[in-house]
Scaffold this active site. Sequence first.
Site, mmCIF file in Angstrom:
data_model
loop_
_atom_site.group_PDB
_atom_site.id
_atom_site.type_symbol
_atom_site.label_atom_id
_atom_site.label_comp_id
_atom_site.label_asym_id
_atom_site.label_seq_id
_atom_site.Cartn_x
_atom_site.Cartn_y
_atom_site.Cartn_z
ATOM 1 N N LYS A 160 0.905 -1.359 -0.131
ATOM 2 C CA LYS A 160 0.206 0.044 0.310
ATOM 3 C C LYS A 160 0.841 0.975 0.250
ATOM 4 C CE LYS A 160 -4.399 1.694 2.363
ATOM 5 N NZ LYS A 160 -5.126 1.376 3.607
ATOM 6 N N SER A 170 -9.714 2.082 3.012
ATOM 7 C CA SER A 170 -8.783 3.108 1.818
ATOM 8 C C SER A 170 -7.730 1.832 1.195
ATOM 9 C CB SER A 170 -7.882 3.779 2.993
ATOM 10 O OG SER A 170 -7.763 3.071 3.592
ATOM 11 N N SER A 224 -9.772 -0.623 6.727
ATOM 12 C CA SER A 224 -9.104 -0.176 4.898
ATOM 13 C C SER A 224 -8.364 -2.323 5.274
ATOM 14 C CB SER A 224 -8.207 0.577 5.519
ATOM 15 O OG SER A 224 -9.006 2.345 5.525
HETATM 16 N N1 GLN Z 1 -12.608 4.419 5.945
HETATM 17 C C1 GLN Z 1 -12.319 4.751 7.439
HETATM 18 C C2 GLN Z 1 -12.122 6.123 7.054
HETATM 19 O O1 GLN Z 1 -12.376 6.170 5.992
HETATM 20 C C3 GLN Z 1 -11.360 3.210 7.734
HETATM 21 C C4 GLN Z 1 -10.324 3.989 7.317
HETATM 22 C C5 GLN Z 1 -8.743 3.160 7.502
HETATM 23 O O2 GLN Z 1 -8.879 2.164 7.960
HETATM 24 N N2 GLN Z 1 -7.434 3.639 6.488
HETATM 25 O O3 GLN Z 1 -11.861 6.431 7.438
#
Ligand code: GLN
Length: 491
Positions: free
Chosen positions: A80, A155, A179
Amino acid sequence: MSDLTRLTAAELAATIAAGDVSAVEVAQAHLDRIAAVDERVHAFLHVDTEGALAAARDVDAKRAAGEALGPLAGVPVAVKDVLATKGVPTTAASKILEGWRPPYDATIVERLRAAGTVMLGKTNMDEFAMGSSTEYSAYGATNNPWDLGRIPGGSGGGSAAAIAAYEAPLAIGTDTGGSIRQPGAVTGTVGAKPTYGGTSRYGLIAFSSSLDTPGPCARNVQDAALLHSVIAGHDPRDSTSIPQAVPDVVAAARQGASGDLTGVKIGLVTEFNGEGAEAGVTAAFRDAVEALTKLGAEVVEISCPHFQYALPAYYLIAPSEASSNLARFDGVRFGLRTGDDGKHSLEEVMSLTREAGFGPEVKRRIILGTYALSSGYYDAYYGQAQKVRTLITRDFTSAFEQVDVLVSPTTPFVAFPFGSRMDDPYQMYLADLYTIPTNLYGGPAISVPCGLSEGLPVGLQIMAPTMADDRMYRVAAALESTVGVLTPPAL
Ligand code: GLN
């Protein structure tokens, strides 16, 4: 040659170690697959062809010299783009970091290299890991290999899509609120969030430091466990890293694969038992729970009354920490600089750079977090959210006095079409309704495919006590032994 991309990481490592195929051939097969499909999937922001082939050659040379090889030597991995990679572009999918090449490797990346894995490149994500669909990437979204018109989750949608599309057998994600698990669920792959502090944050571009957790993405539970064991463990360079031995997740996955869960007590979270979820998700989840019972597990209902406040608490804590962490992107230290023409003051350059470099969701969170932390509101918002965090932790502690693990669907809905949740941030935030409590508590959780709803994958989430990551792998592998591995339609 192309069938090399269909092998599991464990199989690839074994064939390379046996000398049946070279690490270079394995790397080339995956690079060819990327060249063939990534224009449509867009899982990668950067493919490091030269670096990958050099790393593969290194493994082949070591093998030829009779040197000992690590458990994943020669196995390709996608990382990532939120983890620093020495000399390789790292952007966190933001314009503000365009062109930045870190001078050092994140600890996770260092460990991947030491284990002999071959890094193929950097995967797409929502900007600074804020989002649930990759639609907030400044470089365009990733498409779900199951249906190119749908989101791959976020994400870390790039990491999940890369493995679902057979571009890589393994990938690294980071999980702040879901994410790793949510992209795993909607792409039919396995994603594990380790115990907070079980994997190093050194060299991870910080979003919410008290929640951020790097972890493994794979197409099956055993591979996820292998990758977990390679990246986890104490790191003196991360002050929140846990100085304890990593639980034997590989052995636990092996034990679970026998399909016997006799003596395991599983708690069904009452509050997350279908409420607010799509009917097809609930149906697949209930069938999977039934399957776990058939494997010998005892299933009981457990109420976790404060889980319903997890989402609002998270959306105060995470933006608060983000507003502080993202202050470092000032146009001076990294990447983009706008307005440096001798006519603007330093403050104006900082402001113009941040205006041009951050996308809408990142700005929304910085504003929200700055507000929540401001002196008149600190107790009402941030302070209150921290109290809720304590109550959620107590729910977990008391649940784990009664059961070994907790289960729920990973997400309330399957992969949704692009654009369908972009107008209302709250609809996007709901994607992590079931995953966020674990982050606030700090324990480990894994998403494992449990079936299909209208042809799209559904994930089941298994949550375990802190530093009991092995337990979730055992249950996940047992479920996989009956559900099987999901295969997306051909691209
Ligand atoms: N979707 C969640 C957010 O927007 C989690 C994001 C993540 O785990 N990096 O914060």
